[in-house]
Write a protein that holds these residues in place. Structure first.
Motif, PDB file in Angstrom:
ATOM      1  N   ILE A 196       0.856  -1.189   0.000  1.00 29.47           N
ATOM      2  CA  ILE A 196       0.000   0.000   0.000  1.00 29.47           C
ATOM      3  C   ILE A 196       0.886   1.231   0.000  1.00 29.47           C
ATOM      4  N   VAL A 197       0.618   2.154  -0.900  1.00 27.83           N
ATOM      5  CA  VAL A 197       1.314   3.433  -0.962  1.00 27.83           C
ATOM      6  C   VAL A 197       0.304   4.523  -0.632  1.00 27.83           C
ATOM      7  N   VAL A 198       0.649   5.345   0.374  1.00 28.69           N
ATOM      8  CA  VAL A 198      -0.241   6.409   0.843  1.00 28.69           C
ATOM      9  C   VAL A 198       0.374   7.749   0.491  1.00 28.69           C
ATOM     10  N   ASN A 199      -0.419   8.642  -0.036  1.00 32.90           N
ATOM     11  CA  ASN A 199       0.056   9.965  -0.436  1.00 32.90           C
ATOM     12  C   ASN A 199       0.241  10.850   0.793  1.00 32.90           C
ATOM     13  N   HIS A 200       1.113  11.839   0.659  1.00 31.12           N
ATOM     14  CA  HIS A 200       1.292  12.821   1.725  1.00 31.12           C
ATOM     15  C   HIS A 200       0.006  13.612   1.925  1.00 31.12           C
ATOM     16  N   ARG A 201      -0.154  14.074   3.152  1.00 33.06           N
ATOM     17  CA  ARG A 201      -1.353  14.850   3.453  1.00 33.06           C
ATOM     18  C   ARG A 201      -1.192  16.278   2.923  1.00 33.06           C
ATOM     19  N   LYS A 202      -2.226  16.775   2.262  1.00 30.49           N
ATOM     20  CA  LYS A 202      -2.191  18.119   1.708  1.00 30.49           C
ATOM     21  C   LYS A 202      -2.537  19.147   2.781  1.00 30.49           C
ATOM     22  N   ASP A 203      -1.815  20.299   2.728  1.00 33.64           N
ATOM     23  CA  ASP A 203      -2.023  21.355   3.708  1.00 33.64           C
ATOM     24  C   ASP A 203      -1.841  22.704   3.024  1.00 33.64           C
ATOM     25  N   VAL A 204      -2.231  23.767   3.702  1.00 37.60           N
ATOM     26  CA  VAL A 204      -2.125  25.129   3.176  1.00 37.60           C
ATOM     27  C   VAL A 204      -1.299  25.938   4.166  1.00 37.60           C
ATOM     28  N   ASP A 205      -0.251  26.596   3.655  1.00 37.87           N
ATOM     29  CA  ASP A 205       0.602  27.387   4.541  1.00 37.87           C
ATOM     30  C   ASP A 205      -0.007  28.751   4.808  1.00 37.87           C
ATOM     31  N   LYS A 206       0.761  29.600   5.454  1.00 39.05           N
ATOM     32  CA  LYS A 206       0.252  30.931   5.819  1.00 39.05           C
ATOM     33  C   LYS A 206      -0.025  31.802   4.595  1.00 39.05           C
ATOM     34  N   ASN A 207       0.726  31.585   3.552  1.00 34.03           N
ATOM     35  CA  ASN A 207       0.528  32.388   2.335  1.00 34.03           C
ATOM     36  C   ASN A 207      -0.592  31.854   1.454  1.00 34.03           C
ATOM     37  N   GLY A 208      -1.265  30.806   1.913  1.00 35.93           N
ATOM     38  CA  GLY A 208      -2.345  30.232   1.115  1.00 35.93           C
ATOM     39  C   GLY A 208      -1.883  29.305   0.019  1.00 35.93           C
ATOM     40  N   LYS A 209      -0.585  28.921   0.048  1.00 36.12           N
ATOM     41  CA  LYS A 209      -0.055  28.013  -0.956  1.00 36.12           C
ATOM     42  C   LYS A 209      -0.241  26.576  -0.488  1.00 36.12           C
ATOM     43  N   GLU A 210      -0.623  25.733  -1.403  1.00 31.18           N
ATOM     44  CA  GLU A 210      -0.877  24.338  -1.064  1.00 31.18           C
ATOM     45  C   GLU A 210       0.447  23.593  -0.934  1.00 31.18           C
ATOM     46  N   THR A 211       0.607  22.890   0.201  1.00 25.90           N
ATOM     47  CA  THR A 211       1.809  22.104   0.471  1.00 25.90           C
ATOM     48  C   THR A 211       1.399  20.703   0.901  1.00 25.90           C
ATOM     49  N   THR A 212       2.394  19.808   0.971  1.00 30.41           N
ATOM     50  CA  THR A 212       2.167  18.433   1.412  1.00 30.41           C
ATOM     51  C   THR A 212       3.141  18.100   2.528  1.00 30.41           C
ATOM     52  N   LYS A 213       2.710  17.232   3.425  1.00 26.11           N
ATOM     53  CA  LYS A 213       3.566  16.779   4.519  1.00 26.11           C
ATOM     54  C   LYS A 213       3.279  15.306   4.785  1.00 26.11           C
ATOM     55  N   PRO A 214       4.292  14.561   5.233  1.00 22.71           N
ATOM     56  CA  PRO A 214       4.089  13.127   5.473  1.00 22.71           C
ATOM     57  C   PRO A 214       3.178  12.877   6.665  1.00 22.71           C
ATOM     58  N   LEU A 215       2.638  11.686   6.688  1.00 24.14           N
ATOM     59  CA  LEU A 215       1.788  11.293   7.807  1.00 24.14           C
ATOM     60  C   LEU A 215       2.634  10.967   9.027  1.00 24.14           C
ATOM     61  N   SER A 216       2.025  11.105  10.198  1.00 22.64           N
ATOM     62  CA  SER A 216       2.724  10.810  11.444  1.00 22.64           C
ATOM     63  C   SER A 216       2.831   9.305  11.642  1.00 22.64           C
ATOM     64  N   ASP A 217       3.694   8.926  12.588  1.00 23.01           N
ATOM     65  CA  ASP A 217       3.878   7.502  12.886  1.00 23.01           C
ATOM     66  C   ASP A 217       2.591   6.878  13.419  1.00 23.01           C
ATOM     67  N   ALA A 218       1.842   7.642  14.204  1.00 19.02           N
ATOM     68  CA  ALA A 218       0.587   7.105  14.734  1.00 19.02           C
ATOM     69  C   ALA A 218      -0.417   6.844  13.616  1.00 19.02           C
ATOM     70  N   GLU A 219      -0.495   7.746  12.640  1.00 18.14           N
ATOM     71  CA  GLU A 219      -1.401   7.539  11.522  1.00 18.14           C
ATOM     72  C   GLU A 219      -0.975   6.346  10.663  1.00 18.14           C
ATOM     73  N   MET A 220       0.343   6.199  10.465  1.00 18.82           N
ATOM     74  CA  MET A 220       0.815   5.058   9.698  1.00 18.82           C
ATOM     75  C   MET A 220       0.538   3.743  10.418  1.00 18.82           C
ATOM     76  N   ALA A 221       0.699   3.743  11.738  1.00 13.71           N
ATOM     77  CA  ALA A 221       0.390   2.527  12.496  1.00 13.71           C
ATOM     78  C   ALA A 221      -1.095   2.202  12.425  1.00 13.71           C
ATOM     79  N   GLN A 222      -1.914   3.234  12.484  1.00 15.19           N
ATOM     80  CA  GLN A 222      -3.359   3.008  12.385  1.00 15.19           C
ATOM     81  C   GLN A 222      -3.735   2.436  11.020  1.00 15.19           C
ATOM     82  N   ILE A 223      -3.149   2.975   9.950  1.00 15.81           N
ATOM     83  CA  ILE A 223      -3.426   2.458   8.608  1.00 15.81           C
ATOM     84  C   ILE A 223      -2.948   1.012   8.484  1.00 15.81           C
ATOM     85  N   ASN A 224      -1.783   0.726   9.072  1.00 22.33           N
ATOM     86  CA  ASN A 224      -1.252  -0.640   9.027  1.00 22.33           C
ATOM     87  C   ASN A 224      -2.205  -1.615   9.714  1.00 22.33           C
TER      88      ASN A 224
END
Length: 586
Positions: free
Chosen positions: A409-437
């Motif tokens: 299973i390949v999971v995409n990074h979570r999408k987020d918006v910074d202070k300037n309103g630009k769309e960015t991505t960040k990896p999931l936390s270890d707890a979220e990965m364990a939950q998905i597993n």
């Protein structure tokens, strides 16, 4: 009295419309007359042709790629039924579009098209007195044609030929030959038959001919490729299409289960799942018979028991002094008590009956013993048969069991918006990965004993260009047909407009000129008109200028118009006169 003539004086138009048209047409030159006639005829022809073309039916293809025999039979049937038809450029037969399905059904009821082959209808016209050989040949031809028609029902097959080799039956088993079949398939361009379809055609033919085995059926395509050999290789390698389909179904089911549980958490486009299943298709049967010793005598079951006991006494030969005492009858038997240790016998009253004589009681024999103490032989045998402890186990292992599952299973990074309103991505936390597993493990039925494995990775997805698979508007067949119709009508309208604007309209202007506008004496045309008012005296032949009289008449008309304006709007006339008197407004 002088008589004046005006050569430019307008003559009264003729009252007959035909004469008016003739007079107008005569105003054209010879070239204009010819162009006008050609243009008018062309417009009429285009209008009539468009009307007739719109009344024509929409022709559609009834059948194409027909053999000469089938094409002639179909055309003969259409002519017999008075159905309009025509031939297309590629040799197809075209009929009115609104009757295509009706005509096909009618021809199907007649068995057309036959595909260049005959079926069992060949047996319907048997002649009286036909030989058995000819009847057998017709039956074989009919069977070949029916099998070819059935094979052509497969969507991938365009045409088929079947050849059967049916030997004559023999009363000798050693000389008996099995039938065989050869099939030639003409496939549609760009299409192929899979192993399952080849196996289906093979079993279809082998089931239609008595004693025909599947191994004796040979199938080739139009390129000469051996299709039946492909089937045999797959079968010998153990690759069964049904088994492969079952594996795909198992993997797809597990993928769907994982996707259903991840979709609400991650979204539909933020994960990819792949599952590989190792399926055991082996089938085995096992029968085991186990014997165990009887360790506990109290739990043992006696099957049979046999006891044997024997005894023998060595008696001495009777001797002694002959006489009455020796020949006495034996003493009546009593129930003595024998003591083997002492060899004494006790009478019923408890006394020793004879201290010198013993009593034997063994193996059901009771006999007195002499005092001399003769030897005794006795034996006792006992046989006991116990039940044998036996366990019979019959095990049959089913096929299609899952030996091992692996999931990625390949999971995409979570999408987020910074202070300037630009769309960015960040990896999931270890707890979220364990939950998905954990969710994936439960969804796929993870088993550690079975050796299952699972791998969950978190990585950013690369945005791929979305390919629009929809058919463009200019490639849609319906839109193309509609555009062709519109283009035809626009072309016809353009031709008519060109002929009218370039030829008809100028000719009409020449034929029917507009009336001349009133001329003013202050203009050059008015001056020329005034100069043209010349009359000729009939007596003297001198020219007399009437321009003064014409000028007087025009002046009177203008004065009358000024009076009318003054009566209608006196203020406007007063302002005009005031401006004439004092242009500066003084």
């Amino acid at each position: 009295m002088a008589v004046t003539t005006d050569p430019t004086a307008a003559t009264a138009p003729p009252e007959n419309p035909v004469e008016r048209l003739r007079e107008a047409f005569n105003r054209l030159s010879a070239q204009q007359k010819m162009a006008f006639a050609v243009a008018l005829a062309a417009i009429i022809a285009v209008i009539v042709g468009t009307f007739l073309w719109s009344q024509q039916p929409d022709w559609k293809v009834l059948f194409s790629n027909l053999g000469e025999k089938d094409g002639g039979s179909i055309i003969a049937s259409l002519e017999q039924q008075n159905i309009p038809h025509r031939m297309s450029d590629n040799g197809g037969i075209m009929v009115p579009g609104n009757r295509v399905h009706e005509i096909r059904l009618k021809l199907a009821s007649q068995g057309l098209p036959r595909g260049g082959m005959v079926g069992f209808e060949l047996m319907e016209n048997q002649k009286f007195g036909i030989s058995q050989f000819a009847e057998q040949v017709n039956y074989q031809r009919g069977l070949e044609g029916e099998l070819a028609r059935t094979i052509m029902s497969v969507g991938t097959v365009q045409s088929a030929r079947v050849h059967l080799a049916i030997p004559k039956p023999s009363v000798f088993i050693r000389e008996e030959q099995k039938p065989s079949a050869s099939v030639l398939l003409n496939l549609y361009p760009g299409r192929n038959l899979d192993a399952g379809q080849i196996a289906g055609i093979t079993h279809l033919i082998s089931s239609s001919v008595p004693q025909l085995q599947s191994a004796n059926v040979t199938i080739i395509d139009q390129n000469g490729n051996m299709l039946s050999q492909l089937k045999n290789k797959l079968t010998e390698a153990g690759l069964d299409p049904t088994q492969l389909k079952y594996v795909r179904e198992v993997e797809g089911n597990i993928v769907n289960r994982i996707a259903d549980i991840l979709r609400p958490v991650l979204g539909g486009e933020n994960y990819k799942v792949q599952v590989a299943a190792d399926i055991d298709f082996s089938q085995s049967e096992q029968t085991a018979e186990t014997y165990r010793p009887n360790t506990t005598p109290e739990n043992s079951v006696i099957r049979s028991q046999q006891s044997t006991e024997t005894a023998s006494i060595s008696q001495q030969v009777a001797g002694g002094v002959p006489g009455a005492l020796t020949n006495q009858p034996p003493v009546p038997a009593t129930a003595p008590l024998t003591n083997p240790a002492t060899g004494t016998t006790t009478a019923a009253n408890g006394r020793n009956a004879n201290p010198n004589i013993g009593q034997l009681d063994a193996a059901g024999i009771s006999a007195p013993l002499n005092a001399a103490g003769q030897p005794i032989n006795s034996s006792k045998n006992s046989t006991v048969n116990y039940e044998v402890d036996k366990t019979i186990r019959h095990t049959k292992q089913g096929m299609g069991n899952i030996r091992r599952l692996t999931a990625a299973i390949v999971v995409n990074h979570r999408k987020d918006v910074d202070k300037n309103g630009k769309e960015t991505t960040k990896p999931l936390s270890d707890a979220e990965m364990a939950q998905i597993n954990d969710l994936v493990r439960e969804a796929m039925g993870f088993s550690k004993d079975r050796g299952d494995s699972i791998s969950v990775a978190n990585a950013p997805f690369t945005e791929s260009e979305k390919i629009d698979l929809s058919l463009p508007l200019w490639k849609d067949p319906e839109n193309i047909a509609f555009a062709k119709d519109i283009f035809k009508y626009l072309l016809i309208a353009g031709i008519i407009a060109f002929l009218y604007l370039k030829i008809i309209q100028p000719s009409l202007k020449t034929m029917f000129p507009p009336p001349a506008p009133p001329e003013d004496e202050n203009t050059p045309e008015g001056v020329a008109g005034a100069a043209g008012h010349v009359r000729i005296d009939a007596e003297t032949g001198e020219e007399i200028d009437d321009s003064a009289e014409v000028h007087i008449d025009h002046y009177a008309v203008k004065v009358q118009k000024a009076r009318d304006i003054a009566q209608a709007d006196p203020k406007a006339v007063a302002n005009i006169i005031k401006n004439w008197i004092d242009p500066n407004g003084g």
